[in-house]
Design a protein around this motif. Structure first.
Motif, PDB file in Angstrom:
ATOM      1  N   GLN A 132      40.488  48.387  52.947  1.00  0.00           N
ATOM      2  CA  GLN A 132      40.704  49.046  51.657  1.00  0.00           C
ATOM      3  C   GLN A 132      39.672  50.164  51.440  1.00  0.00           C
ATOM      4  O   GLN A 132      40.004  51.263  50.992  1.00  0.00           O
ATOM      5  CB  GLN A 132      40.614  48.014  50.550  1.00  0.00           C
ATOM      6  CG  GLN A 132      40.728  48.604  49.159  1.00  0.00           C
ATOM      7  CD  GLN A 132      40.739  47.538  48.083  1.00  0.00           C
ATOM      8  OE1 GLN A 132      41.785  47.015  47.744  1.00  0.00           O
ATOM      9  NE2 GLN A 132      39.568  47.207  47.562  1.00  0.00           N
ATOM     10  N   GLN A 133      38.387  49.843  51.832  1.00  0.00           N
ATOM     11  CA  GLN A 133      37.332  50.858  51.688  1.00  0.00           C
ATOM     12  C   GLN A 133      37.650  52.089  52.538  1.00  0.00           C
ATOM     13  O   GLN A 133      37.484  53.233  52.095  1.00  0.00           O
ATOM     14  CB  GLN A 133      35.976  50.270  52.094  1.00  0.00           C
ATOM     15  CG  GLN A 133      35.427  49.259  51.096  1.00  0.00           C
ATOM     16  CD  GLN A 133      34.329  48.387  51.687  1.00  0.00           C
ATOM     17  OE1 GLN A 133      34.087  48.416  52.901  1.00  0.00           O
ATOM     18  NE2 GLN A 133      33.671  47.605  50.833  1.00  0.00           N
ATOM     19  N   LEU A 171      40.546  53.168  53.510  1.00  0.00           N
ATOM     20  CA  LEU A 171      41.674  53.911  52.931  1.00  0.00           C
ATOM     21  C   LEU A 171      41.213  54.777  51.762  1.00  0.00           C
ATOM     22  O   LEU A 171      41.591  55.935  51.630  1.00  0.00           O
ATOM     23  CB  LEU A 171      42.754  52.929  52.469  1.00  0.00           C
ATOM     24  CG  LEU A 171      43.610  52.322  53.580  1.00  0.00           C
ATOM     25  CD1 LEU A 171      44.463  51.185  53.029  1.00  0.00           C
ATOM     26  CD2 LEU A 171      44.493  53.388  54.226  1.00  0.00           C
ATOM     27  N   ARG A 172      40.342  54.169  50.923  1.00  0.00           N
ATOM     28  CA  ARG A 172      39.843  54.920  49.770  1.00  0.00           C
ATOM     29  C   ARG A 172      39.007  56.100  50.244  1.00  0.00           C
ATOM     30  O   ARG A 172      39.054  57.184  49.668  1.00  0.00           O
ATOM     31  CB  ARG A 172      39.019  54.016  48.841  1.00  0.00           C
ATOM     32  CG  ARG A 172      39.792  52.850  48.239  1.00  0.00           C
ATOM     33  CD  ARG A 172      40.894  53.294  47.281  1.00  0.00           C
ATOM     34  NE  ARG A 172      41.663  52.157  46.779  1.00  0.00           N
ATOM     35  CZ  ARG A 172      42.947  51.929  47.079  1.00  0.00           C
ATOM     36  NH1 ARG A 172      43.610  52.761  47.867  1.00  0.00           N
ATOM     37  NH2 ARG A 172      43.570  50.890  46.582  1.00  0.00           N
ATOM     38  N   ALA A 173      38.229  55.867  51.323  1.00  0.00           N
ATOM     39  CA  ALA A 173      37.396  56.946  51.869  1.00  0.00           C
ATOM     40  C   ALA A 173      38.273  58.088  52.390  1.00  0.00           C
ATOM     41  O   ALA A 173      37.874  59.258  52.362  1.00  0.00           O
ATOM     42  CB  ALA A 173      36.505  56.409  52.982  1.00  0.00           C
ATOM     43  N   GLY A 196      40.791  59.012  50.952  1.00  0.00           N
ATOM     44  CA  GLY A 196      41.396  59.620  49.770  1.00  0.00           C
ATOM     45  C   GLY A 196      42.736  59.008  49.391  1.00  0.00           C
ATOM     46  O   GLY A 196      43.457  59.546  48.546  1.00  0.00           O
ATOM     47  N   SER A 197      43.055  57.872  49.996  1.00  0.00           N
ATOM     48  CA  SER A 197      44.344  57.250  49.709  1.00  0.00           C
ATOM     49  C   SER A 197      44.272  56.423  48.430  1.00  0.00           C
ATOM     50  O   SER A 197      43.285  55.732  48.178  1.00  0.00           O
ATOM     51  CB  SER A 197      44.740  56.348  50.879  1.00  0.00           C
ATOM     52  OG  SER A 197      45.805  55.521  50.482  1.00  0.00           O
ATOM     53  N   SER A 198      45.332  56.483  47.623  1.00  0.00           N
ATOM     54  CA  SER A 198      45.381  55.654  46.427  1.00  0.00           C
ATOM     55  C   SER A 198      46.471  54.588  46.567  1.00  0.00           C
ATOM     56  O   SER A 198      46.948  54.042  45.586  1.00  0.00           O
ATOM     57  CB  SER A 198      45.652  56.527  45.199  1.00  0.00           C
ATOM     58  OG  SER A 198      46.870  57.240  45.399  1.00  0.00           O
ATOM     59  N   GLU A 248      36.664  46.875  43.855  1.00  0.00           N
ATOM     60  CA  GLU A 248      36.760  47.929  44.862  1.00  0.00           C
ATOM     61  C   GLU A 248      38.147  48.554  44.900  1.00  0.00           C
ATOM     62  O   GLU A 248      38.471  49.284  45.829  1.00  0.00           O
ATOM     63  CB  GLU A 248      36.352  47.383  46.229  1.00  0.00           C
ATOM     64  CG  GLU A 248      34.884  46.969  46.223  1.00  0.00           C
ATOM     65  CD  GLU A 248      34.291  46.917  47.604  1.00  0.00           C
ATOM     66  OE1 GLU A 248      34.987  47.321  48.566  1.00  0.00           O
ATOM     67  OE2 GLU A 248      33.149  46.486  47.718  1.00  0.00           O
ATOM     68  N   GLY A 249      38.972  48.199  43.944  1.00  0.00           N
ATOM     69  CA  GLY A 249      40.218  48.936  43.783  1.00  0.00           C
ATOM     70  C   GLY A 249      41.465  48.275  44.335  1.00  0.00           C
ATOM     71  O   GLY A 249      42.472  48.941  44.553  1.00  0.00           O
ATOM     72  N   SER A 280      50.883  57.290  40.675  1.00  0.00           N
ATOM     73  CA  SER A 280      49.651  57.864  41.232  1.00  0.00           C
ATOM     74  C   SER A 280      49.959  58.874  42.324  1.00  0.00           C
ATOM     75  O   SER A 280      49.084  59.571  42.788  1.00  0.00           O
ATOM     76  CB  SER A 280      48.761  56.756  41.791  1.00  0.00           C
ATOM     77  OG  SER A 280      49.336  56.253  42.974  1.00  0.00           O
ATOM     78  N   GLU A 302      51.143  58.477  45.486  1.00  0.00           N
ATOM     79  CA  GLU A 302      51.291  58.137  46.899  1.00  0.00           C
ATOM     80  C   GLU A 302      52.486  57.214  47.112  1.00  0.00           C
ATOM     81  O   GLU A 302      52.359  55.993  47.119  1.00  0.00           O
ATOM     82  CB  GLU A 302      50.024  57.478  47.446  1.00  0.00           C
ATOM     83  CG  GLU A 302      50.190  57.110  48.904  1.00  0.00           C
ATOM     84  CD  GLU A 302      48.875  57.070  49.639  1.00  0.00           C
ATOM     85  OE1 GLU A 302      48.914  56.910  50.845  1.00  0.00           O
ATOM     86  OE2 GLU A 302      47.824  57.200  49.022  1.00  0.00           O
TER      87      GLU A 302
END
Lengths: 472, 136
Positions: B67-68, B70-72, B74-76, B97-98, B126, B128
Motif C-alpha cells: 500500500q505504501q 502504491l501511495r508513493a 501517486g496511486s489512490s 496509512e490509507g 477519486s 483512479e
C-alpha cells in the motif's frame, strides 16, 4: 615469622612465635615491631575477625575425655546445658575494626565479652562448633545469621579456625563474612529468572497461538468463501453443476488442510525429530525439577519424591519426557497456587509394576479436577485457566502415546488431582548401548539436556522425604 | 456497473486467492490474482485496476508495504486489506496509512461485497478507475 600474605590459619602460629619463649636471638624491639605489624594487619583487614580465648572450653573438654566421653554429639544431646555454659565461659579477647562495624558496635570493647552474643540468631550453631573443636578439626564453617548489637539480622559465612599443636592451644579465631547483600541479590536474580522463564513460556505459547491461528484461518477463509460462492451460484439461472462440483471439491480439500494443520500441531512434539535412548526416569525427573524448582520454592510447596531403588530404565526422548514432567508440575503448582489450600504439597512417585511398565505419578493438594472436566483434560484447546491455551496436556498425551505409554487423570479421595503416566521399560540388553537407532537424533536440545544431567549428578535422586521443604 | 471493473487480488495462499476469484466471478466482477505483492506491482499501471484486495502477511512484501509503495507512486487506488491478524493496533495503522477497509479472515461474502461496492464508489470519485483507462 610474620607472613605478609596473612592467612587465618597462620595467625595462631604467628602468636606462638611472638608470645613464646624468646629462644631466638631477635631483640625485643624486633619482636615488638613484628607484633605491631601483626596488630595493624589484623586491625585493618577487611574480614571481620574475633580472637577467642578457649581455655575454659579446653578444660571442659579435658574433663570430658578423662571421664571417657568420646561421642561428644551424644553427650551434648544428653547435656544441652553444657553448650550454654561454653557460650558463657569462652570469651572474646580481641576484635578488629571490620568486626565492630559488622556488629554496629561503638568500639571494640562492645564485642570483647563472652561469645554468647555471636549465637543469638543461631543458638544451635554453638553446639556444632563445640563438636568440631572437640573432634580436633582444623576449621568449622557454616552459613548462618547473626544478630547485630542494634538488632539487625545479617547473613554471614561464619568460620572458626581451631588451634592445633604446637600452636597456642587456647586461642581460636572466628571470621565472619557478611553475605546479606549477596544473598539478597541472589534472591532477586532467582526471582528475575523465574519471571523470565514465565514470560518466555507465555510468549512462546502466545506466538504459537498466533501462528496456529494464522495457518488455520487461511483454509477456513477459503472454505467460507467457496461455500458462499456455491450458494450464490445456486440462486442463478445459469447454475453449473461443474462449477458447484469444483467449489465443493475445493471446500473438502481446504477442510483437510485445516485438519492436517491441527494434526501436525498435536503430533509435532512427538514427530520424527525425537530420539530414543535408554533413560533413568528418576534422572529425567530430577532434571525436569530444575526447571520449576524456584517456582515450587516461591509457591511454598513441599515436594516429596518416592522412587523405588533399582528401577529399570525406559527408552525415550529425554527432552520430550522432561517437557511432560515439567508440564504436569506446572499444572500442579498453578492448581495449588490458585486455591490456597491448607497443606501445600506435590508428591511424585515412580513405581515398577510386575508388568513391563514404569508408573510415574504426580499427586497434588490442589482443588482437583471438576468431575465434568475429567474426560476432557487431554483434549486440545481444553483449558480451565484464564488465558490458558489448553495445549499442554494434549501435548503430554501425544508424547506419552508416542513412547508407547498411557496418561490418565483422576482425583484423589482426600482431594487434589492425580496424574499418572506409564512407560514401557527398556529391554535390559540395550542398557549398555549408547544410542538406540530407532530414530536418528536431530534435536540439539537433547544433547544440551544430556549435559545438564552430567552437570547435576544425583540431584534429588535420593529417596528422602521430603526432597526439599521450603522454609516457612 | 460492476462488470466493467477489474479487481486485483493479492494473496500468497492459493486456496484463498482462488476462492476470491470464484466469488468475484459469481458476482460478475472480473479480477486478476497475484501470489505475491511484487508480482502485482510489476503488473500495475495507473488506471489498470479499480480496487486492490490484499492479504497483510505474505512472504516478501507484505500488504502494508504494498500500500505504501502504491501511495508513493501517486496511486489512490482503494485498498481492502483482508488478514488473519486481528490485532486492533495493526488495523488502525493500516487505516491510518490509507487503507479503505481492513477485514479479518474469514470474511463473509456480504461483508466483502459491501466494502467493495463502497470502495469502488470512492475510487470512481477519486479518479483512479478503469474509466480513466478508457478515456486515455
Amino acid at each position: 615469622m610474620i607472613k605478609s600474605g596473612i592467612e587465618l590459619a597462620d595467625l595462631a602460629s604467628t602468636r606462638v612465635g611472638i608470645n613464646g619463649p624468646a629462644s631466638d636471638d631477635r631483640t625485643p624491639w624486633v619482636l615488638r615491631a613484628g607484633e605491631d605489624r601483626y596488630r595493624n594487619l589484623i586491625r585493618y583487614m577487611p574480614t571481620a575477625l574475633w580472637q577467642v580465648d578457649t581455655s575454659a572450653a579446653r578444660r571442659i573438654f579435658d574433663g570430658l575425655r578423662s571421664d571417657g566421653v568420646t561421642d561428644i554429639a551424644d553427650f551434648l544431646d544428653a547435656h544441652p546445658e553444657l553448650v550454654e555454659l561454653v557460650k558463657d565461659v569462652v570469651c572474646v579477647t580481641e576484635v578488629n575494626r571490620a568486626a565492630v562495624s559488622l556488629f554496629r558496635g561503638q568500639s571494640a570493647t562492645d564485642l570483647v565479652k563472652s561469645v554468647r552474643y555471636l549465637f543469638t540468631a543461631a543458638p544451635q550453631m554453638a553446639r556444632r562448633i563445640i563438636i568440631a573443636h572437640f573432634e580436633g578439626r582444623r576449621n568449622y564453617t557454616e552459613q548462618t545469621k547473626v544478630l547485630t548489637l542494634d538488632g539487625q539480622t545479617r547473613d554471614v559465612i561464619f568460620s572458626v579456625t581451631f588451634p592445633l599443636p604446637p600452636e597456642e592451644l587456647n586461642t581460636s579465631f572466628i571470621t565472619l563474612l557478611d553475605v546479606t547483600e549477596r544473598l539478597r541479590t541472589e534472591a532477586q536474580l532467582r526471582q528475575l529468572e523465574a519471571d523470565y522463564a514465565h514470560a518466555a513460556r507465555i510468549s512462546t505459547l502466545g506466538e504459537l497461538a498466533t501462528s496456529i491461528a494464522h495457518e488455520v484461518k487461511q483454509p477456513l477463509a477459503a472454505i467460507i468463501t467457496n461455500a458462499e460462492t456455491s450458494l450464490r451460484w445456486l440462486t442463478r439461472d445459469d447454475v453449473s453443476v461443474g462449477k458447484l462440483e469444483q467449489l465443493t471439491t475445493s471446500i473438502i480439500s481446504c477442510a483437510h488442510r485445516a485438519n492436517d494443520i491441527i494434526q501436525r500441531i498435536q503430533s509435532s512434539a512427538a514427530r520424527g525429530e525425537s530420539e530414543r535412548i535408554v533413560l533413568d526416569l528418576k534422572e529425567v525427573t530430577a532434571e525436569a525439577l530444575l526447571f520449576v524448582r524456584h517456582e515450587i520454592d516461591a509457591s511454598r510447596i513441599d515436594l516429596y519424591i518416592d522412587a523405588t531403588a533399582g528401577l529399570p530404565k525406559v527408552l525415550g526422548d529425554r527432552v520430550l519426557l522432561q517437557q511432560v514432567i515439567v508440564n504436569l508440575l506446572v499444572n500442579s503448582i498453578q492448581a495449588i497456587s490458585q486455591s490456597e489450600p491448607l497443606n501445600r504439597y506435590i508428591r511424585l512417585s515412580i513405581e515398577w509394576t510386575d508388568s513391563d511398565m514404569l508408573i510415574f505419578s504426580i499427586r497434588d493438594s490442589g482443588p482437583g479436577i471438576a468431575g465434568a472436566d475429567l474426560e476432557h483434560v487431554f483434549d486440545s484447546f481444553f483449558t480451565t485457566k484464564e488465558g490458558g491455551l489448553g495445549i499442554g496436556l494434549a501435548i503430554c498425551q501425544s508424547i506419552i502415546s508416542a513412547h508407547g505409554g498411557r496418561i490418565s487423570a483422576s482425583n484423589l479421595s482426600e482431594g487434589g488431582a492425580h496424574f499418572q503416566f506409564t512407560l514401557p521399560t527398556a529391554p535390559a540388553t540395550l542398557y549398555y548401548e549408547d544410542r538406540i537407532p530407532i530414530c536418528r537424533a536431530a534435536q540439539p536440545g537433547a544433547a544440551a539436556a544430556g549435559a545438564t544431567a552430567t552437570a547435576h549428578p544425583g540431584v534429588l535422586l535420593q529417596q528422602v522425604e521430603p526432597a526439599y521443604r521450603t522454609p516457612r | 456497473m460492476l462488470s466493467s471493473l477489474v479487481i486485483a487480488v493479492v494473496d500468497d495462499d492459493e486456496a484463498v486467492r482462488e476462492a476470491l476469484r470464484e466469488l468475484l466471478q459469481v458476482l460478475s466482477i472480473s479480477c486478476r490474482t497475484f501470489g505475491r505483492a511484487e508480482a502485482f506491482l510489476a503488473a500495475y499501471r495507473p488506471g489498470e485496476f479499480d480496487c486492490l484486495i490484499t492479504d497483510l502477511r505474505m512472504p516478501g512484501m507484505g500488504g502494508l508495504e504494498l500500500q505504501q509503495k502504491l501511495r508513493a507512486l501517486g496511486s489512490s487506488i482503494p485498498v481492502i486489506i483482508v488478514t488473519s491478524v486481528s490485532d486492533p493496533l495493526f488495523r488502525s495503522r493500516t487505516m491510518e496509512e490509507g487503507a479503505f477497509a481492513c477485514l479479518t479472515k474469514p470474511v463473509s461474502a456480504d461483508v466483502l461485497l459491501h466494502h467493495l461496492t463502497a470502495a469502488l464508489a470512492v475510487g470512481k470519485n477519486s479518479g483512479e478507475t478503469s474509466d480513466d483507462k478508457k478515456r486515455d
